[in-house]
Enzyme design. Structure first.
Site, PDB file in Angstrom:
ATOM      1  N   ASP A  10       0.326  -1.412  -0.390  1.00 16.59           N
ATOM      2  CA  ASP A  10      -0.054   0.646   0.308  1.00 16.59           C
ATOM      3  C   ASP A  10       0.694   1.159   0.006  1.00 16.59           C
ATOM      4  OD1 ASP A  10      -2.384  -1.997   0.291  1.00 16.59           O
ATOM      5  OD2 ASP A  10      -2.811  -0.902   2.165  1.00 16.59           O
ATOM      6  N   ASP A  61      -4.895  -0.899  -1.540  1.00 15.92           N
ATOM      7  CA  ASP A  61      -6.277  -0.673  -1.093  1.00 15.92           C
ATOM      8  C   ASP A  61      -7.148  -0.144  -1.963  1.00 15.92           C
ATOM      9  OD1 ASP A  61      -6.516  -0.988   1.366  1.00 15.92           O
ATOM     10  OD2 ASP A  61      -7.073   0.844   1.619  1.00 15.92           O
ATOM     11  N   HIS A  63     -10.288   1.146  -3.323  1.00 15.16           N
ATOM     12  CA  HIS A  63     -11.889   0.807  -2.404  1.00 15.16           C
ATOM     13  C   HIS A  63     -12.292   1.331  -3.350  1.00 15.16           C
ATOM     14  CE1 HIS A  63     -10.478  -0.455   1.123  1.00 15.16           C
ATOM     15  NE2 HIS A  63      -9.629   0.949   1.414  1.00 15.16           N
ATOM     16  N   SER A  69     -15.683   1.360   4.880  1.00 14.23           N
ATOM     17  CA  SER A  69     -14.781   1.514   5.890  1.00 14.23           C
ATOM     18  C   SER A  69     -14.901   3.087   5.872  1.00 14.23           C
ATOM     19  CB  SER A  69     -13.474   1.258   5.932  1.00 14.23           C
ATOM     20  OG  SER A  69     -12.874   1.208   4.564  1.00 14.23           O
ATOM     21  N   HIS A  80     -10.511   7.367   0.861  1.00  7.38           N
ATOM     22  CA  HIS A  80      -8.862   7.120   0.864  1.00  7.38           C
ATOM     23  C   HIS A  80      -9.008   5.532  -0.520  1.00  7.38           C
ATOM     24  CE1 HIS A  80      -9.540   3.862   3.920  1.00  7.38           C
ATOM     25  NE2 HIS A  80      -8.649   3.013   3.426  1.00  7.38           N
ATOM     26  N   LYS A 106      -7.044  -5.381  -2.927  1.00  6.24           N
ATOM     27  CA  LYS A 106      -8.237  -5.183  -2.150  1.00  6.24           C
ATOM     28  C   LYS A 106      -8.510  -4.277  -1.368  1.00  6.24           C
ATOM     29  CE  LYS A 106      -4.284  -4.166   0.312  1.00  6.24           C
ATOM     30  NZ  LYS A 106      -4.493  -3.085   2.169  1.00  6.24           N
ATOM     31  N   GLU A 113     -13.885  -4.964   5.269  1.00  6.88           N
ATOM     32  CA  GLU A 113     -12.512  -4.499   5.469  1.00  6.88           C
ATOM     33  C   GLU A 113     -11.539  -5.707   4.744  1.00  6.88           C
ATOM     34  OE1 GLU A 113     -10.499  -2.316   5.459  1.00  6.88           O
ATOM     35  OE2 GLU A 113     -11.059  -1.390   6.515  1.00  6.88           O
ATOM     36  N   ALA A 146       0.425   0.863   5.998  1.00  8.26           N
ATOM     37  CA  ALA A 146       0.780   1.141   7.468  1.00  8.26           C
ATOM     38  C   ALA A 146       1.002  -0.305   8.118  1.00  8.26           C
ATOM     39  CB  ALA A 146      -0.697   1.962   8.685  1.00  8.26           C
ATOM     40  N   CYS A 150      -2.685  -2.524   7.237  1.00  6.04           N
ATOM     41  CA  CYS A 150      -1.846  -3.850   6.583  1.00  6.04           C
ATOM     42  C   CYS A 150      -0.855  -4.101   6.764  1.00  6.04           C
ATOM     43  CB  CYS A 150      -2.514  -2.823   4.667  1.00  6.04           C
ATOM     44  SG  CYS A 150      -4.542  -2.490   4.643  1.00  6.04           S
TER      45      CYS A 150
END
Ligand code: VGL
Ligand code: ZN
Length: 195
Positions: A10, A61, A63, A69, A80, A106, A113, A146, A150
């Site tokens: 990420d 990540d 989304h 989330s 984000h 993902k 999540e 982070a 993740c």
């Protein structure tokens, strides 16, 4: 470095200087580039040679705009890494090492999540776990953002799957410094090698 791979978790703009900007992200990127340079012997950009000697896998990540989330959906995070936006892109300094087959998304399902990248999927719907197995990997180096979320979940899934996991402690961004230090300690207690 036979049977060794690097997983970069990420390292996307929203976690670097965007809506969920994390501490130490810039430093984590430059340290990651140092690590890659050392292990690819100047093969920058020559994707397939790198793939043969030292595969570099990336997670994103990724989304939908209405992911559960996000705060406006009742979740815990600001919006984000929305698919297709700048904030979801991997930092440009790492792009020379990115190839589609080794990029795993993902968090794509609105209702779930998904912190771990282990079941993230490439555009051929192969998971990161499957590809590592195909590559005959034994040892996985991990860096990214982070630490507490993740990175940690990815490391723990790799460990469970039987890999020797080496976490590059200089190459991490985090939400909170105390949380970062605590997560490192707990991962270390769990058999993950902190390098
Ligand atoms: C992450 C918060 C929300 C991460 C992803 O990549 O650690 N953190 N989504
Ligand atoms: Zn997320």
């Amino acid at each position: 470095m036979q049977n060794t791979a690097l997983v970069v978790v990420d390292m996307q703009y929203d976690f670097i200087d965007g809506s969920l900007a994390c501490q130490n992200a810039d430093n984590a990127i430059s340290q990651t580039l140092n690590f890659i340079d050392k292990h690819t012997k100047g093969q920058r950009g020559e994707e397939h040679e790198i793939l043969d000697t030292f595969p570099i896998l990336f997670t994103r990540d990724y989304h939908p705009a209405d992911h559960s989330s996000f705060a406006e959906q009742g979740g815990t995070w600001p919006s984000h890494c929305v698919a297709g936006t700048h904030g979801a892109e991997i930092h440009e300094s790492l792009v020379p090492y990115v190839c589609e087959e080794l990029t795993f998304d993902k968090g794509c399902d609105k209702s779930a999540e998904q912190y771990s990248g282990f079941e993230g999927q490439n555009n051929a719907e192969q998971s990161l776990g499957e590809i590592l197995e195909m590559l005959d990997t034994t040892d996985v180096y991990v860096c990214g953002i982070a630490t507490e979320y993740c990175v940690r979940n990815t490391c723990e899934d790799l460990k469970k799957a039987g890999y020797k996991v080496h976490l590059l402690s200089e190459c991490l961004g985090y939400v909170d410094e105390k949380g970062h230090i605590q997560a490192l300690q707990e991962m270390s207690d769990n058999g993950i090698c902190i390098e």
